[in-house]
Design a protein around this motif. Structure first.
Motif, PDB file in Angstrom:
ATOM      1  N   ILE A 283      18.108   6.182   0.247  1.00 29.48           N
ATOM      2  CA  ILE A 283      19.133   5.826   1.229  1.00 29.48           C
ATOM      3  C   ILE A 283      18.649   6.162   2.626  1.00 29.48           C
ATOM      4  N   SER A 284      18.732   5.168   3.515  1.00 25.04           N
ATOM      5  CA  SER A 284      18.384   5.373   4.916  1.00 25.04           C
ATOM      6  C   SER A 284      19.531   4.885   5.782  1.00 25.04           C
ATOM      7  N   ARG A 285      20.033   5.757   6.623  1.00 28.63           N
ATOM      8  CA  ARG A 285      21.140   5.440   7.536  1.00 28.63           C
ATOM      9  C   ARG A 285      22.334   4.847   6.792  1.00 28.63           C
TER      10      ARG A 285
ATOM     11  N   SER B 164      12.960   6.615   4.774  1.00 31.73           N
ATOM     12  CA  SER B 164      12.626   6.285   6.168  1.00 31.73           C
ATOM     13  C   SER B 164      11.271   5.606   6.261  1.00 31.73           C
ATOM     14  N   TYR B 165      10.274   6.105   5.497  1.00 35.24           N
ATOM     15  CA  TYR B 165       8.969   5.431   5.451  1.00 35.24           C
ATOM     16  C   TYR B 165       9.131   4.005   4.939  1.00 35.24           C
TER      17      TYR B 165
ATOM     18  N   VAL C 287      13.264  15.008  -0.982  1.00 34.82           N
ATOM     19  CA  VAL C 287      12.191  14.137  -0.468  1.00 34.82           C
ATOM     20  C   VAL C 287      12.672  12.693  -0.275  1.00 34.82           C
ATOM     21  N   GLY C 288      13.850  12.368  -0.817  1.00 35.13           N
ATOM     22  CA  GLY C 288      14.317  10.985  -0.797  1.00 35.13           C
ATOM     23  C   GLY C 288      14.513  10.418   0.594  1.00 35.13           C
ATOM     24  N   SER C 289      15.063  11.225   1.507  1.00 38.84           N
ATOM     25  CA  SER C 289      15.301  10.714   2.858  1.00 38.84           C
ATOM     26  C   SER C 289      13.995  10.385   3.565  1.00 38.84           C
ATOM     27  N   GLN C 290      12.959  11.211   3.310  1.00 46.92           N
ATOM     28  CA  GLN C 290      11.646  10.934   3.884  1.00 46.92           C
ATOM     29  C   GLN C 290      11.081   9.641   3.318  1.00 46.92           C
TER      30      GLN C 290
ATOM     31  N   THR D  17       0.835  -1.210   0.000  1.00 46.51           N
ATOM     32  CA  THR D  17       0.000   0.000   0.000  1.00 46.51           C
ATOM     33  C   THR D  17       0.863   1.251   0.000  1.00 46.51           C
ATOM     34  N   LEU D  18       1.895   1.250   0.831  1.00 41.03           N
ATOM     35  CA  LEU D  18       2.787   2.407   0.914  1.00 41.03           C
ATOM     36  C   LEU D  18       3.460   2.685  -0.420  1.00 41.03           C
ATOM     37  N   LEU D  19       3.988   1.665  -1.047  1.00 44.81           N
ATOM     38  CA  LEU D  19       4.701   1.835  -2.312  1.00 44.81           C
ATOM     39  C   LEU D  19       3.773   2.371  -3.399  1.00 44.81           C
TER      40      LEU D  19
END
Length: 345
Positions: free
Chosen positions: A138-140, A174-175, A168-171, A47-49
């Motif tokens: 990219i996350s962390r 993280s999601y 907006v990529g980092s947001q 759903t998120l994707l």
């Protein structure tokens, strides 16, 4: 004093979210706002994707947008969601060593392809596409996915698009990471950790659903129940690591023998079960034989020895002939299995 109060301006009211959007000239703000609003508390990964690709395509006006995630194999990506494509490519896998998205995932660096017709790495699904932007999420410090956008025009993307995706990529990442973690935990709750097959709990849910579906449609379906012969002897002779290898190889053989719509599960210990939707008894008997023949061809490692699987005992039951409930079907298949065992001695 009263006159001064009447002449004074009323206190200003802070602009609400709609006011902000109505005057905002920033696509970045619109994307961030819509993602925050439409994905709030969404933990289901699919759903998120889907919401993310639809938002980005709508706000940016891109021709096609997709998100690719790490696949089940270490060296592949799979399409998690897409928007604008003429065919459903969800689940499509791409080796990380191929394509623009594979390169971006491996190197963690965005790529703009001004003309895909001159780019040998490009993997195309639509002949109308002329340019591409692939951006690592990219996350962390870890790449968790790739956002891919395509256009019908040559040289449609610029550093401004890269800058916006950076904002907006980092947001997004993280999601995505939270949803991936939730998806992993959900999968672990329904899958056997040794074989990665469905576990007993999930199988019972699926067979209950099939009983309801087949009963309402007046159809039949079958199950194949099996257990692995001589697992205790393998454990006692070669150790439990060899027994684990045997069970994993049985699961591989089962997956090789069934259709995509069939449900394969480790029922417990040395027992496995296969749900065959819309499969009458004669067809189920053929599948059972195919499973038995396939298992006979597989080998497993016991220490330094490559051994043949000792074999399996199988029992078949068909709805509604052999039972009208999940419990009755499982009991019937189990009884047939032990009859076959006694015949074999």
């Amino acid at each position: 004093m009263l006159d001064s109060l009447m002449r004074s301006q009323p206190p200003s009211v802070p602009a609400g979210p709609r006011d902000i959007l109505s005057v905002a000239d920033s696509r970045e703000l619109r994307i961030i706002y819509r993602i925050a609003q439409e994905t709030n508390a969404v933990l289901d990964l699919d759903t998120l994707l889907t919401r993310i690709v639809n938002i980005i395509r709508d706000v940016m006006g891109y021709y096609m947008v997709s998100i690719l995630l790490p696949g089940n194999k270490r060296d592949e990506l799979r399409v998690g969601a897409h928007s604008g494509y003429s065919i459903d490519i969800t689940g499509l896998t791409i080796p990380t060593a191929q394509g623009i998205t594979g390169w971006v995932f491996t190197h963690g660096v965005p790529q703009i392809i001004a003309d895909v017709k001159t780019e040998p790495r490009y993997i195309g699904l639509d002949e109308k596409v002329y340019s591409e932007l692939a951006f690592p999420l990219i996350s962390r410090g870890r790449v968790v996915g790739v956002l891919n956008a395509e256009s019908q025009h040559v040289d449609a993307f610029s550093e401004a698009d890269v800058g916006l995706m950076s904002a907006v990529g980092s947001q997004l990442a993280s999601y995505l990471e939270v949803a991936q973690l939730h998806d992993t935990l959900k999968r672990e709750a329904s899958h056997d950790p040794l074989t990665r097959l469905n576990n007993r709990r999930l199988f019972l849910e699926r067979i209950q659903q099939e009983v309801i579906r087949a009963g309402g449609a007046g159809e039949s379906f079958s199950i194949v129940f099996l257990d692995v012969n001589e697992l205790k002897r393998i454990n006692d002779t070669y150790g439990h690591l060899a027994g684990d290898a045997l069970l994993r190889e049985v699961s591989n053989a089962l997956m090789d023998a069934v259709r995509g719509e069939d449900v394969v599960a480790r029922y417990g210990g040395d027992e496995f079960v296969v749900l065959l939707p819309a499969t009458p008894a004669p067809a189920a008997t053929i599948v059972a034989q195919r499973i038995s023949d396939g298992i006979a061809r597989h080998r497993f490692m016991a220490g330094r020895e490559l051994l043949q699987i000792p074999g399996v005992s199988l029992g078949v039951a068909t709805f509604p002939r052999d039972g009208a409930t999940a419990e009755e079907l499982l009991a019937s298949a189990d009884a047939t299995l032990y009859q076959e065992k006694r015949k074999a001695g």
